[in-house]
Design a protein around this motif. Sequence first.
Motif, PDB file in Angstrom:
ATOM      1  N   TYR A   1      40.071  28.334  53.886  1.00 35.68           N
ATOM      2  CA  TYR A   1      40.561  29.271  52.887  1.00 35.68           C
ATOM      3  C   TYR A   1      40.423  28.620  51.512  1.00 35.68           C
ATOM      4  O   TYR A   1      41.006  27.561  51.270  1.00 35.68           O
ATOM      5  CB  TYR A   1      42.029  29.622  53.136  1.00 35.68           C
ATOM      6  CG  TYR A   1      42.277  30.372  54.427  1.00 35.68           C
ATOM      7  CD1 TYR A   1      42.176  31.760  54.474  1.00 35.68           C
ATOM      8  CD2 TYR A   1      42.601  29.686  55.596  1.00 35.68           C
ATOM      9  CE1 TYR A   1      42.404  32.450  55.653  1.00 35.68           C
ATOM     10  CE2 TYR A   1      42.836  30.369  56.784  1.00 35.68           C
ATOM     11  CZ  TYR A   1      42.729  31.748  56.812  1.00 35.68           C
ATOM     12  OH  TYR A   1      42.954  32.428  57.981  1.00 35.68           O
TER      13      TYR A   1
ATOM     14  N   ILE B   1      50.180  28.233  43.801  1.00 31.21           N
ATOM     15  CA  ILE B   1      50.456  26.971  44.505  1.00 31.21           C
ATOM     16  C   ILE B   1      50.729  25.926  43.423  1.00 31.21           C
ATOM     17  O   ILE B   1      49.858  25.649  42.595  1.00 31.21           O
ATOM     18  CB  ILE B   1      49.273  26.532  45.378  1.00 31.21           C
ATOM     19  CG1 ILE B   1      48.929  27.614  46.409  1.00 31.21           C
ATOM     20  CG2 ILE B   1      49.575  25.203  46.080  1.00 31.21           C
ATOM     21  CD1 ILE B   1      47.622  27.369  47.131  1.00 31.21           C
TER      22      ILE B   1
ATOM     23  N   ARG C   1      37.543  35.613  44.516  1.00 30.04           N
ATOM     24  CA  ARG C   1      38.325  36.266  45.565  1.00 30.04           C
ATOM     25  C   ARG C   1      37.574  37.480  46.101  1.00 30.04           C
ATOM     26  O   ARG C   1      37.596  37.759  47.301  1.00 30.04           O
ATOM     27  CB  ARG C   1      39.691  36.701  45.023  1.00 30.04           C
ATOM     28  CG  ARG C   1      40.651  35.564  44.813  1.00 30.04           C
ATOM     29  CD  ARG C   1      42.057  36.064  44.495  1.00 30.04           C
ATOM     30  NE  ARG C   1      42.852  34.935  44.108  1.00 30.04           N
ATOM     31  CZ  ARG C   1      42.994  34.498  42.861  1.00 30.04           C
ATOM     32  NH1 ARG C   1      42.392  35.138  41.874  1.00 30.04           N
ATOM     33  NH2 ARG C   1      43.732  33.446  42.591  1.00 30.04           N
TER      34      ARG C   1
ATOM     35  N   SER D   1      45.846  28.812  42.918  1.00 29.07           N
ATOM     36  CA  SER D   1      46.194  30.072  43.572  1.00 29.07           C
ATOM     37  C   SER D   1      45.384  30.202  44.844  1.00 29.07           C
ATOM     38  O   SER D   1      44.319  29.600  44.987  1.00 29.07           O
ATOM     39  CB  SER D   1      45.933  31.260  42.636  1.00 29.07           C
ATOM     40  OG  SER D   1      44.565  31.313  42.269  1.00 29.07           O
ATOM     41  N   ASP D   2      45.907  30.989  45.783  1.00 31.67           N
ATOM     42  CA  ASP D   2      45.209  31.167  47.058  1.00 31.67           C
ATOM     43  C   ASP D   2      44.407  32.458  47.041  1.00 31.67           C
ATOM     44  O   ASP D   2      44.295  33.131  46.008  1.00 31.67           O
ATOM     45  CB  ASP D   2      46.191  31.115  48.230  1.00 31.67           C
ATOM     46  CG  ASP D   2      47.218  32.247  48.182  1.00 31.67           C
ATOM     47  OD1 ASP D   2      47.030  33.212  47.417  1.00 31.67           O
ATOM     48  OD2 ASP D   2      48.220  32.168  48.926  1.00 31.67           O
TER      49      ASP D   2
ATOM     50  N   ILE E   1      40.955  27.587  47.649  1.00 34.27           N
ATOM     51  CA  ILE E   1      42.078  27.472  46.720  1.00 34.27           C
ATOM     52  C   ILE E   1      41.485  27.337  45.326  1.00 34.27           C
ATOM     53  O   ILE E   1      40.602  26.511  45.098  1.00 34.27           O
ATOM     54  CB  ILE E   1      42.963  26.265  47.058  1.00 34.27           C
ATOM     55  CG1 ILE E   1      43.619  26.457  48.429  1.00 34.27           C
ATOM     56  CG2 ILE E   1      44.035  26.054  46.006  1.00 34.27           C
ATOM     57  CD1 ILE E   1      44.454  25.274  48.872  1.00 34.27           C
TER      58      ILE E   1
END
Length: 339
Positions: A296, A314, A232, A307-308, A298
């Motif tokens: 994007y 998710i 991230r 998760s994003d 994941i």
Amino acid sequence: MKKTLLFAVLLSFIIQLSAQIPDAQQYICPPCGSHCDEEVHDKPGVCSHCNMVLIRKDLSKTIAFYLQDGVEVLDFAGPMEVFSYAGYNVFTVSKNKQSIKSQGILTVTPDYSITDAPEADILAFFGGNAAAAFNDKEVINWVNRQDDVQFHFSVCTGAFVLAEAGILDGNTATTFHNALNSLEKNYPKIDVRKDVRFVDNGEVITTAGISAGIDGALHLVAKLQGLNAAKRTAYYMEYDNWVPGDGLILSKDNPYEKSGIDLEQFTGWYEFKDATEIQLELKEGELQAIVDGIDYPIYHENGDVFSDVGNEPIHFVREMGELIGYRLEPEGQLYKKLD
């Protein structure tokens, strides 16, 4: 009057209850200098004020960046960006509090001197006139007085500070390409490696020159917070050329072990918010959600949970073993798989 007193009692109770929540269940905003730095959240997500990903409070670290006059800008600025976004509290230290010049261009006023700097979880050293630090006995004595340090970190010729302090004795290390032979010659107790981006000895991480410091910093984030947190951070920085694990890892806590899950099964078209659709594709081994032409990532967490980029969960859903869609809340709306 009674209502006011009752409200005060209830407010006090709520504050006390919040203080009792374990740090592992509290989330904070990476320091940005705004009022949101003081806010505490009870679940992961994105700060509504600065739009940065919240991190677990117990995973936050304090990092002392030792800077000397002439320090290389990217040596410290790259890791500073990584650690700051990852939620760590970074402060700068120099021999004294006088302003220094980085590469003769950038003026930096250190937060502390070696006489008043607070304790830190991580000590970091950088190249660019590093001799001003490693040839200074007062600086080396300060380094050796830091008893509670969890990790030592260096970029470029900052490794010479750790070498002079004896921290690299018996360890494997690397440094800037033009200084590799010098490190090997002057510190024979160190196993110097000349073809790696970084070396992880467990509690000591050294990196090659300048941009390699970003790789080493992301690696340390992966060690401390997990690979997805590092991914991230790299995504936020748009550091697209990062190759996770592209270094010599001699420690047992390797964050790059493969999960073994087949990501291909999650690809396809799905329903999305506001009656729209999204496509999930596998690109270079990573699952990507394509929304309005933008990719994007994941990130896989465990099982069918992902998760994003904002660390929001998710939850993919199956029936009879077949994927039928996903939910953004465990019991929330089901967004169906369309193909």
